[in-house]
Design a protein around this motif. Structure first.
Motif, short mmCIF file in Angstrom:
data_model
loop_
_atom_site.label_atom_id
_atom_site.label_comp_id
_atom_site.label_asym_id
_atom_site.label_seq_id
_atom_site.Cartn_x
_atom_site.Cartn_y
_atom_site.Cartn_z
N ILE A 204 0.83 -1.21 0.00
CA ILE A 204 0.00 0.00 0.00
C ILE A 204 0.86 1.25 0.00
CG2 ILE A 204 -1.66 1.35 1.34
CD1 ILE A 204 -2.98 -1.25 2.17
N LEU A 205 1.77 1.38 0.94
CA LEU A 205 2.61 2.57 1.04
C LEU A 205 3.87 2.34 0.22
CD1 LEU A 205 2.24 3.32 4.86
CD2 LEU A 205 0.91 4.24 2.94
N GLY A 206 4.07 3.16 -0.82
CA GLY A 206 5.16 2.95 -1.75
C GLY A 206 6.07 4.14 -1.89
N ARG A 207 6.62 4.30 -3.08
CA ARG A 207 7.64 5.30 -3.33
C ARG A 207 7.17 6.72 -3.03
NH1 ARG A 207 12.22 5.21 -7.07
NH2 ARG A 207 12.93 7.36 -7.40
N GLY A 208 5.94 7.04 -3.41
CA GLY A 208 5.43 8.38 -3.15
C GLY A 208 5.39 8.69 -1.67
N PHE A 209 5.02 7.70 -0.85
CA PHE A 209 4.98 7.90 0.59
C PHE A 209 6.39 8.11 1.13
CE2 PHE A 209 4.83 6.43 5.01
CZ PHE A 209 3.78 7.20 5.49
N THR A 210 7.34 7.31 0.65
CA THR A 210 8.73 7.48 1.07
C THR A 210 9.23 8.88 0.78
OG1 THR A 210 9.09 5.16 0.48
CG2 THR A 210 11.03 6.47 0.97
N GLN A 211 8.88 9.40 -0.40
CA GLN A 211 9.32 10.74 -0.76
C GLN A 211 8.74 11.79 0.17
OE1 GLN A 211 11.62 11.38 -3.48
NE2 GLN A 211 11.74 13.14 -2.08
N ARG A 212 7.49 11.61 0.58
CA ARG A 212 6.88 12.56 1.53
C ARG A 212 7.61 12.51 2.86
NH1 ARG A 212 2.23 11.17 -1.26
NH2 ARG A 212 1.69 9.40 0.07
N VAL A 213 7.98 11.31 3.31
CA VAL A 213 8.72 11.17 4.56
C VAL A 213 10.08 11.85 4.47
CG1 VAL A 213 9.86 9.51 6.08
CG2 VAL A 213 7.53 9.07 5.30
N VAL A 214 10.79 11.61 3.37
CA VAL A 214 12.11 12.22 3.17
C VAL A 214 12.00 13.74 3.12
CG1 VAL A 214 14.01 12.47 1.52
CG2 VAL A 214 13.10 10.20 2.06
N ASP A 215 11.04 14.26 2.39
CA ASP A 215 10.88 15.72 2.29
C ASP A 215 10.57 16.32 3.65
OD1 ASP A 215 11.33 15.52 -0.42
OD2 ASP A 215 9.21 15.62 -0.98
N THR A 216 9.74 15.65 4.44
CA THR A 216 9.37 16.15 5.76
C THR A 216 10.59 16.18 6.67
OG1 THR A 216 7.13 15.29 5.52
CG2 THR A 216 7.85 15.82 7.74
N ILE A 217 11.40 15.11 6.64
CA ILE A 217 12.60 15.07 7.48
C ILE A 217 13.58 16.15 7.07
CG2 ILE A 217 14.64 13.69 8.05
CD1 ILE A 217 12.87 11.21 7.87
N ASN A 218 13.85 16.26 5.78
CA ASN A 218 14.84 17.24 5.31
C ASN A 218 14.41 18.67 5.63
OD1 ASN A 218 16.49 15.22 4.35
ND2 ASN A 218 15.84 15.43 2.22
N ALA A 219 13.10 18.91 5.62
CA ALA A 219 12.61 20.27 5.91
C ALA A 219 12.91 20.69 7.34
CB ALA A 219 11.11 20.34 5.64
N THR A 220 13.13 19.73 8.24
CA THR A 220 13.45 20.08 9.63
C THR A 220 14.92 20.43 9.82
OG1 THR A 220 13.96 17.80 10.34
CG2 THR A 220 11.64 18.49 10.41
N GLN A 221 15.75 20.19 8.79
CA GLN A 221 17.19 20.46 8.83
C GLN A 221 17.84 19.86 10.08
OE1 GLN A 221 17.21 24.80 8.38
NE2 GLN A 221 17.52 24.55 6.18
#
Length: 412
Positions: A204-221
């Motif tokens: 169910i949770l695939g590449r698009g979800f991973t990208q959202r997680v990565v973007d959220t983490i990186n945004a916190t610097q």
């Protein structure tokens, strides 16, 4: 022992079937006037959906072709959540049913003929034996009450599951926690660790979800990223493309990874090698000595079946205890080993915060800390609710999160 397991399994299946029959009776049989299309369609749903649910569970565990897993996962796992909340809503409806019935009985009839006063008849005239008896409104009233209660229960369950699904698919929200450490030097005051757990990439949770997680983490610097287990539910062959965005994680002091129990269902060794290729550093009963504190990681306790469980002596046994230490361990249950080895802060996941209320009541009994920050002696334990979801892509009462843990020095 095998006979006992079979008997327990049969009892569980019987209870499961009985609960489904009860919900079917209240939502389908009691709300339909007869064996028409609506009742047949509802019956088909209550037979087919549980079969899809079992098929989805078996397909994932048996390593069925990934396309088949994806086809079965959405309807099967969503029904798992929907069936739970349909049952809870119907049980609440039983409490409301007497009130709705009284309200229906007090509501005057809208039939103008029945409301009009009957003409007076001579006292000497008796009703003919062939005169029809007054119609009994009770059956139609019962149907009305069942439809009101059943409709409200179904709407509540569907709304709950729909909102819980939206909460997962939109991606985790950022949570910030400050943790003071007595041994942390002043130079590390404000050091930020982005903690993410339980992403559960799968059918169910695939590449698009991973990208959202990565973007959220990186945004916190963050200064450092800690991926504390249960990254995947499936093989590298099937989920390698879904995990690819993890190569985009950015932090000044790198990204680290420890195994969770689901990695051991999915080929832990292959996944450890793969995350290393993506730029994450696995800590397998190992330690990294950063300038200001020791960062250690242990394998998940599920690895004990393969002879590769947590080894605290190897990860922490020979370290300088005058330095602050942070431990990455997927399951909170190892907190007592962390206390014994002088860990200052343990970062964990695994619990999902219960994921589906009232599952939090069970998860709370099975874990020392369900979610959040607690102290055990001189050791603090922080448990994140996780970024994704296992099974149903639904969370109720346990929103997903990525936590930025900011370390605070008491010398600052």
């Amino acid at each position: 022992m095998a006979v006992l397991a079979v008997l327990v399994g049969l009892a569980v299946l019987a209870a499961f079937a009985g609960l489904h029959w009860y919900v079917w009776r209240r939502l389908v049989r009691d709300t339909t006037a007869g064996p028409g299309f609506a009742r047949r369609a509802g019956t088909v749903l209550f037979v087919a959906a549980p079969l899809l649910m079992f098929a989805a569970l078996v397909a994932e565990r048996a390593g069925a072709p990934f396309l088949l897993q994806r086809v079965l996962a959405w309807p099967g796992f969503l029904w798992l959540a929907l069936a739970l909340y349909l049952l809870l809503a119907v049980l609440v409806g039983e409490l409301a049913r007497p009130l709705v019935r009284r309200w229906a009985e007090r509501t005057p009839s809208e039939d103008p003929v029945s409301e009009a006063p009957a003409p007076a008849e001579p006292a000497s005239v008796e009703a003919a034996p062939s005169d029809p008896a007054p119609s009994d409104p009770a059956p139609s009233r019962r149907l009305f009450v069942s439809r009101v209660v059943g409709g409200a229960a179904a709407a509540a369950a569907v709304g709950t599951v729909g909102y819980g699904t939206y909460g997962v698919l939109r991606g985790p929200q950022v949570k910030r926690v400050t943790v003071p450490l007595a041994k942390l030097p002043r130079g590390a005051h404000g050091f930020r660790i982005a903690v993410v757990s339980d992403i559960h990439l799968g059918p169910i949770l695939g590449r698009g979800f991973t990208q959202r997680v990565v973007d959220t983490i990186n945004a916190t610097q963050p200064d450092l990223i800690a991926v504390v287990g249960d990254l995947v539910d499936g093989s590298v062959e099937d989920l390698g493309p879904a995990a690819a965005p993890l190569a985009g994680l950015r932090a000044r002091h790198g990204a680290y990874f420890v195994t969770g129990n689901h990695e051991y269902f999915s080929g832990a060794e292959q996944w450890v090698d793969h995350v290393r290729e993506l730029g994450l550093r696995p800590l397998r009963n190992a330690r990294a000595e950063l300038p200001w504190f020791d960062l250690a990681g242990v394998d998940d306790v599920a690895g004990e079946d393969e002879g590769k469980g947590p080894d605290f002596a190897r990860a922490l046994g020979d370290r300088d205890r005058s330095r602050a230490s942070v431990l990455l361990a997927h399951q909170p249950v190892v907190i007592h080993d962390a206390v014994e080895h002088g860990v200052d802060l343990q970062l964990s996941g695994h619990t999902h915060g219960g994921q589906l209320w009232p599952g939090n009541l069970v998860a709370d009994l099975a874990n020392p800390t369900l979610a959040g920050l607690e102290r055990y002696g001189d050791t603090q334990l922080y448990v994140t609710r996780g970024a994704g979801a296992w099974g149903p892509p639904v969370r109720v009462g346990a929103p997903s999160d990525i936590t930025v843990v900011e370390l605070a020095s008491r010398q600052a």
